[in-house]
Design a protein around this motif. Structure first.
Motif, PDB file in Angstrom:
ATOM      1  N   GLY A 175      17.201  44.491  35.223  1.00 29.89           N
ATOM      2  CA  GLY A 175      18.425  45.027  34.644  1.00 29.89           C
ATOM      3  C   GLY A 175      18.651  44.591  33.211  1.00 29.89           C
ATOM      4  O   GLY A 175      19.166  45.340  32.389  1.00 29.89           O
ATOM      5  N   THR A 176      18.253  43.340  32.911  1.00 31.28           N
ATOM      6  CA  THR A 176      18.383  42.844  31.539  1.00 31.28           C
ATOM      7  C   THR A 176      17.525  43.676  30.603  1.00 31.28           C
ATOM      8  O   THR A 176      17.945  44.031  29.494  1.00 31.28           O
ATOM      9  CB  THR A 176      17.968  41.357  31.476  1.00 31.28           C
ATOM     10  OG1 THR A 176      18.803  40.601  32.357  1.00 31.28           O
ATOM     11  CG2 THR A 176      18.104  40.807  30.070  1.00 31.28           C
ATOM     12  N   THR A 177      16.326  44.007  31.040  1.00 33.24           N
ATOM     13  CA  THR A 177      15.447  44.876  30.251  1.00 33.24           C
ATOM     14  C   THR A 177      16.082  46.235  30.031  1.00 33.24           C
ATOM     15  O   THR A 177      16.045  46.787  28.921  1.00 33.24           O
ATOM     16  CB  THR A 177      14.091  45.042  30.960  1.00 33.24           C
ATOM     17  OG1 THR A 177      13.458  43.761  31.069  1.00 33.24           O
ATOM     18  CG2 THR A 177      13.178  45.993  30.205  1.00 33.24           C
ATOM     19  N   GLN A 196      16.814  30.070  30.740  1.00 32.92           N
ATOM     20  CA  GLN A 196      15.675  30.335  29.862  1.00 32.92           C
ATOM     21  C   GLN A 196      15.025  31.684  30.173  1.00 32.92           C
ATOM     22  O   GLN A 196      14.705  32.454  29.268  1.00 32.92           O
ATOM     23  CB  GLN A 196      14.628  29.224  29.998  1.00 32.92           C
ATOM     24  CG  GLN A 196      13.425  29.427  29.082  1.00 32.92           C
ATOM     25  CD  GLN A 196      12.411  28.297  29.195  1.00 32.92           C
ATOM     26  OE1 GLN A 196      12.700  27.243  29.724  1.00 32.92           O
ATOM     27  NE2 GLN A 196      11.215  28.532  28.671  1.00 32.92           N
ATOM     28  N   GLU A 197      14.850  31.973  31.463  1.00 34.62           N
ATOM     29  CA  GLU A 197      14.230  33.243  31.859  1.00 34.62           C
ATOM     30  C   GLU A 197      15.068  34.433  31.412  1.00 34.62           C
ATOM     31  O   GLU A 197      14.538  35.430  30.904  1.00 34.62           O
ATOM     32  CB  GLU A 197      14.037  33.270  33.374  1.00 34.62           C
ATOM     33  CG  GLU A 197      12.965  32.324  33.886  1.00 34.62           C
ATOM     34  CD  GLU A 197      12.947  32.223  35.398  1.00 34.62           C
ATOM     35  OE1 GLU A 197      11.852  32.319  35.974  1.00 34.62           O
ATOM     36  OE2 GLU A 197      14.022  32.040  36.004  1.00 34.62           O
ATOM     37  N   LEU A 198      16.387  34.343  31.588  1.00 38.30           N
ATOM     38  CA  LEU A 198      17.260  35.445  31.213  1.00 38.30           C
ATOM     39  C   LEU A 198      17.310  35.632  29.698  1.00 38.30           C
ATOM     40  O   LEU A 198      17.322  36.758  29.198  1.00 38.30           O
ATOM     41  CB  LEU A 198      18.665  35.217  31.777  1.00 38.30           C
ATOM     42  CG  LEU A 198      18.800  35.405  33.293  1.00 38.30           C
ATOM     43  CD1 LEU A 198      20.157  34.905  33.774  1.00 38.30           C
ATOM     44  CD2 LEU A 198      18.597  36.854  33.684  1.00 38.30           C
ATOM     45  N   LYS A 199      17.338  34.518  28.965  1.00 39.70           N
ATOM     46  CA  LYS A 199      17.379  34.623  27.505  1.00 39.70           C
ATOM     47  C   LYS A 199      16.061  35.151  26.949  1.00 39.70           C
ATOM     48  O   LYS A 199      16.046  35.923  25.981  1.00 39.70           O
ATOM     49  CB  LYS A 199      17.750  33.279  26.884  1.00 39.70           C
ATOM     50  CG  LYS A 199      19.233  32.951  27.073  1.00 39.70           C
ATOM     51  CD  LYS A 199      19.685  31.767  26.237  1.00 39.70           C
ATOM     52  CE  LYS A 199      21.205  31.608  26.296  1.00 39.70           C
ATOM     53  NZ  LYS A 199      21.678  30.460  25.489  1.00 39.70           N
ATOM     54  N   GLU A 200      14.960  34.767  27.573  1.00 36.94           N
ATOM     55  CA  GLU A 200      13.665  35.303  27.146  1.00 36.94           C
ATOM     56  C   GLU A 200      13.582  36.807  27.393  1.00 36.94           C
ATOM     57  O   GLU A 200      12.901  37.539  26.660  1.00 36.94           O
ATOM     58  CB  GLU A 200      12.532  34.581  27.874  1.00 36.94           C
ATOM     59  CG  GLU A 200      12.282  33.166  27.351  1.00 36.94           C
ATOM     60  CD  GLU A 200      11.195  32.446  28.128  1.00 36.94           C
ATOM     61  OE1 GLU A 200      10.724  33.000  29.143  1.00 36.94           O
ATOM     62  OE2 GLU A 200      10.829  31.325  27.713  1.00 36.94           O
ATOM     63  N   ALA A 201      14.288  37.273  28.423  1.00 39.65           N
ATOM     64  CA  ALA A 201      14.304  38.705  28.730  1.00 39.65           C
ATOM     65  C   ALA A 201      15.258  39.483  27.823  1.00 39.65           C
ATOM     66  O   ALA A 201      15.187  40.712  27.759  1.00 39.65           O
ATOM     67  CB  ALA A 201      14.701  38.927  30.187  1.00 39.65           C
ATOM     68  N   GLY A 202      16.169  38.754  27.123  1.00 42.40           N
ATOM     69  CA  GLY A 202      17.058  39.431  26.187  1.00 42.40           C
ATOM     70  C   GLY A 202      18.526  39.095  26.293  1.00 42.40           C
ATOM     71  O   GLY A 202      19.331  39.582  25.491  1.00 42.40           O
TER      72      GLY A 202
END
Length: 219
Positions: A175-177, A196-202
């Motif tokens: 969904g973030t993508t 970290q994972e969510l921020k790396e995804a955007g």
């Protein structure tokens, strides 16, 4: 953290953001799979979080070499989800943030990869105040394609120039993508992945739940 300002609009994913629906979905997948194939279903991999039900059905069928019955499982699971409906658990802060947005005349709604009947049942039983709700049947290309959020934004009368000022609450990388591809501002909720994972995804900001997001907005 970015400079604080109220968004023009707020779009919500449903599963993992508004509700914890894991038990509801897992139970329906399991019972449908057993009815169709007479054997237990495989474990649900985290990588499928936020994916469309058809993609998930294809995974479960492919595990046992029955990929040609993907649509059968998809339809039966949706049927079980309705017939044996289990009300999902409301996550913290939902009523507070929606009331705040409505009070401040900030348009909001839901765009989910869940089916529309599940969304309708859940919103009814949980007495949620969402007037604009988009589900799987409303898109040709579900998340991670951006269509879900673009369609919802347009239904809320936003134009493309507004998209950068729309917040999208998401718990999944899928969904973030989708939100990022739509040119919107993904805001992470920590129910599936870490910061970290969510921020790396955007994701530009991350909150444990919508309650902390509401507290941030209302100050």
């Amino acid at each position: 953290m970015q400079e604080k300002s109220l968004p023009k609009g707020v779009l919500f994913d449903f599963d993992g953001v508004v509700v914890d629906s894991a038990e509801s979905h897992n139970s329906a997948w399991s019972s449908a799979f057993i009815e169709l194939f007479k054997q237990p279903i495989a474990s649900f991999p985290k990588s499928l979080s936020g994916k469309s039900p058809m993609v998930i059905a294809n995974y479960f069928c492919s595990v046992i070499g029955k990929g040609n019955q993907t649509e059968d499982l998809f339809l039966l699971k949706d049927n079980h989800l309705d017939i044996y409906f289990k009300t999902p658990k409301l996550l913290p802060g939902v009523h507070e943030i929606v009331a705040f947005l409505n009070k401040n005349k900030i348009p909001n709604g839901i765009a989910s990869n869940a089916t529309k009947q599940f969304l309708k049942n859940s919103i009814h039983h949980l007495e949620l105040d969402f007037n604009t709700v988009f589900g799987l049947q409303d898109y040709e290309k579900p998340k991670p394609a951006p269509e879900a959020y673009i369609s919802l934004a347009k239904a809320l009368d936003f134009i493309e120039d507004d998209f950068k000022n729309l917040w999208v609450f998401e718990d999944s990388l899928t969904g973030t993508t989708a939100a990022k591809l739509a040119g919107m501002n993904p805001i992470g909720i920590l129910t599936q992945y870490d910061e970290q994972e969510l921020k790396e995804a955007g994701s530009t900001m991350v909150f444990p739940t919508l309650l902390e997001a509401y507290q941030y907005l209302s100050k």
